[in-house]
Enzyme design. Structure first.
Site, PDB file in Angstrom:
ATOM      1  N   GLU A 211      47.594  38.952  41.173  1.00  0.00           N
ATOM      2  CA  GLU A 211      47.244  37.544  40.947  1.00  0.00           C
ATOM      3  C   GLU A 211      47.342  37.210  39.461  1.00  0.00           C
ATOM      4  O   GLU A 211      47.173  38.096  38.607  1.00  0.00           O
ATOM      5  CB  GLU A 211      45.806  37.302  41.449  1.00  0.00           C
ATOM      6  CG  GLU A 211      45.350  35.855  41.278  1.00  0.00           C
ATOM      7  CD  GLU A 211      44.084  35.522  42.071  1.00  0.00           C
ATOM      8  OE1 GLU A 211      43.442  36.452  42.596  1.00  0.00           O
ATOM      9  OE2 GLU A 211      43.749  34.327  42.148  1.00  0.00           O
TER      10      GLU A 211
ATOM     11  N   ASN B 206      45.160  30.201  50.841  1.00  0.00           N
ATOM     12  CA  ASN B 206      44.313  31.372  50.601  1.00  0.00           C
ATOM     13  C   ASN B 206      42.854  30.940  50.632  1.00  0.00           C
ATOM     14  O   ASN B 206      42.489  29.934  49.995  1.00  0.00           O
ATOM     15  CB  ASN B 206      44.631  31.958  49.215  1.00  0.00           C
ATOM     16  CG  ASN B 206      43.592  32.982  48.771  1.00  0.00           C
ATOM     17  OD1 ASN B 206      43.584  34.109  49.255  1.00  0.00           O
ATOM     18  ND2 ASN B 206      42.699  32.581  47.862  1.00  0.00           N
ATOM     19  N   GLU B 207      42.044  31.682  51.342  1.00  0.00           N
ATOM     20  CA  GLU B 207      40.605  31.388  51.414  1.00  0.00           C
ATOM     21  C   GLU B 207      40.379  29.879  51.508  1.00  0.00           C
ATOM     22  O   GLU B 207      39.670  29.283  50.685  1.00  0.00           O
ATOM     23  CB  GLU B 207      39.847  32.000  50.218  1.00  0.00           C
ATOM     24  CG  GLU B 207      39.906  33.518  50.247  1.00  0.00           C
ATOM     25  CD  GLU B 207      38.916  34.225  49.312  1.00  0.00           C
ATOM     26  OE1 GLU B 207      38.227  33.560  48.518  1.00  0.00           O
ATOM     27  OE2 GLU B 207      38.832  35.464  49.396  1.00  0.00           O
TER      28      GLU B 207
ATOM     29  N   TYR C 172      35.509  42.370  50.926  1.00  0.00           N
ATOM     30  CA  TYR C 172      35.233  43.196  49.743  1.00  0.00           C
ATOM     31  C   TYR C 172      33.975  44.024  49.976  1.00  0.00           C
ATOM     32  O   TYR C 172      33.062  43.587  50.680  1.00  0.00           O
ATOM     33  CB  TYR C 172      35.024  42.315  48.514  1.00  0.00           C
ATOM     34  CG  TYR C 172      36.317  41.722  47.977  1.00  0.00           C
ATOM     35  CD1 TYR C 172      37.153  42.470  47.159  1.00  0.00           C
ATOM     36  CD2 TYR C 172      36.695  40.424  48.301  1.00  0.00           C
ATOM     37  CE1 TYR C 172      38.343  41.929  46.668  1.00  0.00           C
ATOM     38  CE2 TYR C 172      37.883  39.883  47.814  1.00  0.00           C
ATOM     39  CZ  TYR C 172      38.699  40.643  46.992  1.00  0.00           C
ATOM     40  OH  TYR C 172      39.875  40.124  46.509  1.00  0.00           O
TER      41      TYR C 172
ATOM     42  N   GLU D 231      43.083  41.091  51.238  1.00  0.00           N
ATOM     43  CA  GLU D 231      42.234  41.381  50.066  1.00  0.00           C
ATOM     44  C   GLU D 231      41.121  42.306  50.532  1.00  0.00           C
ATOM     45  O   GLU D 231      40.350  41.952  51.428  1.00  0.00           O
ATOM     46  CB  GLU D 231      41.651  40.099  49.462  1.00  0.00           C
ATOM     47  CG  GLU D 231      42.701  39.255  48.766  1.00  0.00           C
ATOM     48  CD  GLU D 231      42.119  38.063  48.002  1.00  0.00           C
ATOM     49  OE1 GLU D 231      40.956  38.134  47.552  1.00  0.00           O
ATOM     50  OE2 GLU D 231      42.840  37.051  47.882  1.00  0.00           O
TER      51      GLU D 231
ATOM     52  N   GLN E 104      43.087  44.690  43.096  1.00  0.00           N
ATOM     53  CA  GLN E 104      44.446  44.237  42.919  1.00  0.00           C
ATOM     54  C   GLN E 104      45.254  45.374  42.286  1.00  0.00           C
ATOM     55  O   GLN E 104      44.674  46.370  41.870  1.00  0.00           O
ATOM     56  CB  GLN E 104      44.476  42.993  42.037  1.00  0.00           C
ATOM     57  CG  GLN E 104      43.688  41.838  42.645  1.00  0.00           C
ATOM     58  CD  GLN E 104      43.918  40.481  41.957  1.00  0.00           C
ATOM     59  OE1 GLN E 104      44.704  40.359  41.023  1.00  0.00           O
ATOM     60  NE2 GLN E 104      43.214  39.457  42.423  1.00  0.00           N
TER      61      GLN E 104
HETATM   62  O1  AHR Z   1      40.753  38.976  44.141  1.00  0.00           O
HETATM   63  C1  AHR Z   1      39.963  38.068  43.430  1.00  0.00           C
HETATM   64  C2  AHR Z   1      39.659  36.807  44.226  1.00  0.00           C
HETATM   65  O2  AHR Z   1      38.858  37.123  45.324  1.00  0.00           O
HETATM   66  C3  AHR Z   1      40.831  36.092  44.835  1.00  0.00           C
HETATM   67  O3  AHR Z   1      41.440  35.227  43.949  1.00  0.00           O
HETATM   68  C4  AHR Z   1      40.203  35.320  45.960  1.00  0.00           C
HETATM   69  O4  AHR Z   1      41.100  35.100  47.022  1.00  0.00           O
HETATM   70  C5  AHR Z   1      39.014  36.174  46.340  1.00  0.00           C
HETATM   71  O5  AHR Z   1      37.865  35.438  46.471  1.00  0.00           O
END
Ligand code: AHR
Length: 515
Positions: A58, A203-204, A271, A322, A373
């Site tokens: 990103e 995205n999101e 996450y 992600e 990432q």
């Molecule tokens: O990976 C960091 C961020 O986490 C990304 O930009 C977003 O999609 C997520 O919330």
């Protein structure tokens, strides 16, 4: 995940099949225990697609600028502007797929600003209001993918963009020649179409990508998808913005609205948050973070069930685009190395192993996964020492991915364990012509575990193993000690048809068993 055997029948099966003698004990200074596994090589669980080992880059902190891209004029060794150190490591890993340009950044990205001679400057409102000069755009991204051999995955702008903008991006990339946009691409030194297959539609969208409601986003998805067509023989694989974690409300809202125009893939983000800075974890916080992986496993299986409940739902791939550990980020590191810069420690390497083992076990339920990432940001594969720094260091996460490379393209097979605790040793196995590959991850902080794996349906001849291990959960490869933790040969033995491996605390092991 539910296992199909009771503990009692499991133990009976394994001890009947294996007459394992007393095991030598090593001196890792930890308490010891035993865990038994059954590997049913005849019970296939789907192909381990190389796409499960995908990556994400990103425009955030020093992931792209200063990380992957230093520019041609830089004193940092580079190949046409790409940091040479990073390219060498990524080539060796054979990155299968790379998602770009976001993340949150994607929904404020306008691709035309990043092509041609005159690039526009715009404020990156997602990650600190710095000036994005668009020096790294579509051509540079495709060039990077070609250089490291990765399949490109573009995330389109739904929230602040339009169907026309995204449709034009696809034509610019994929139409062979003769249209205004394809001729413009050719004039920008790329006569050959980019043949981009993977397209994220937002995205999101429930969060940074527009704070939408699922039915509203579902409507937009339909509108965007109507204009994203096959061009030059490349059929786009459209990935809708899916749930955060196991948010079924979002998934149902999306699918109810998009039916019968189901997307090819639904993205999912999950996450594993951390309570401390990466290099300051205590044992309890480490365990708490590791436990989240069971939740992720449950969430993926659950989402699969929900999606399969729709007509043709089983054709929709789950794209976990992600994932990774997200620890507390020290301000000083962010100032020095860039936003969300995070060190990868032995704990992170174990976390990567837990994730990759899970993907093997869920091979039939997942289409693609992308860790967040690839460089410098969150659970990255590589770290670099600031925008001017020449050093590029592979992290424990990089090496965990390297150990799991052995599974790519194989057929996952069913594994069972006599211990379902989230902190028990995790296992996955896959087979290919003449070999069985087994990965074992010991997440215990102080406990050595001897893994005894009964192999059903095959006759093992020889086992060769490699290990990633450090006794200190907070140890890491740093700029001063870049090789502090690297894979090493590790003993694994075949005893009466059973694979036996001693696992020190905090270790990731991959064994190749010759059949
Ligand atoms: O990976 C960091 C961020 O986490 C990304 O930009 C977003 O999609 C997520 O919330």
């Amino acid at each position: 995940m539910k296992h199909s055997m009771t503990r009692r029948s499991f133990l009976a099966a394994t001890s009947a099949a294996a007459a394992v003698t007393a095991l030598p004990r090593s001196a890792w200074g930890a308490s010891e225990s035993k865990q038994r596994f059954l590997i049913r090589t005849e019970q296939e669980e789907g192909r381990v697609s190389p796409l499960l080992h995908g990556q994400f880059a990103e425009h955030l902190g020093s992931c792209v600028y200063g990380g992957l891209w230093v520019g041609e004029g830089s004193s940092i060794p580079n190949i046409r502007g790409y940091r040479k150190g990073a390219i060498d490591y990524l080539k060796a890993l054979e990155v299968p797929v790379l998602r770009w340009p976001g993340g949150c950044f994607a929904d404020d990205y306008h691709w035309r600003e990043g092509i041609g001679k005159n690039r526009s400057k715009r404020v990156n409102i997602s990650w600190g209001n710095y000036i994005e000069d668009n020096g790294f755009g579509t051509h540079e991204f495709i060039g990077l993918c070609r250089l490291i051999g990765a399949e490109p995955y573009l995330a389109g702008n739904v929230a602040s963009g339009s169907p026309a903008e995204m449709r034009d991006w696809l034509e610019y990339c994929n139409y062979p020649a003769g249209s205004k946009l394809s001729d413009e691409r050719a004039a920008n030194d790329s006569p050959e179409p980019f043949k981009v297959k993977y397209w994220g539609v937002g995205n999101e969208s429930w969060g940074c990508g527009g704070n939408m409601r699922p039915d509203y986003y579902g409507g937009l998805y339909r509108q965007f998808a109507s204009f994203l067509h096959e061009m030059g023989g490349t059929e786009p694989f459209l990935i809708a913005s899916g749930p955060s974690g196991d948010d079924v409300r979002w998934t149902r809202g999306l699918l109810d609205t998009t039916m019968p125009m189901l997307p090819d893939g639904i993205s999912m983000h999950y996450y594993e948050g951390g309570r401390f800075e990466a290099t300051k974890f205590d044992a309890a916080a480490t365990e708490d973070q590791f436990k989240i992986f069971k939740e992720v496993e449950y969430a993926i299986a659950h989402q699969r069930e929900v999606i399969n409940g729709y007509r043709d739902g089983s054709r929709v791939g789950i794209v976990l685009d992600e994932w990774g550990v997200w620890d507390q980020i020290p301000e000083a590191d962010e100032k020095r190395y860039g936003k969300l810069w995070q060190q990868s420690t032995m704990r992170s390497g174990v976390a990567a192993g837990l994730g990759l083992n899970m993907f093997n076990r869920l091979a039939s339920k997942l289409y693609m996964c992308n860790i967040a990432q690839i460089t410098n940001v969150l659970q990255s594969l590589l770290i670099t020492d600031g925008p001017e720094g020449k050093r590029c260091v592979p992290t424990t996460t990089y090496y965990a991915f390297l150990l799991f490379k052995e599974h790519r393209g194989n057929t996952a097979v069913h594994t069972e364990s006599d211990n379902d605790d989230p902190l028990a040793v995790s296992i996955s196995a896959s087979k290919a012509e003449g070999k069985l590959v087994v990965s074992l991850v010991n997440p215990k902080d102080r406990q050595e575990v001897t893994a005894e794996c009964v192999l059903h349906g095959v006759t093992p001849r020889k086992a060769t193993a490699r290990i990633l291990h450090h006794a200190d959960r907070n140890a890491a490869n740093s700029f001063d000690a870049p090789d502090a933790i690297t894979p090493a040969a590790h003993p694994a033995r075949i005893q009466a048809g059973t694979l036996v491996v001693d696992l020190p605390p905090l270790s990731v092991v991959t064994v190749v068993v010759e059949l």
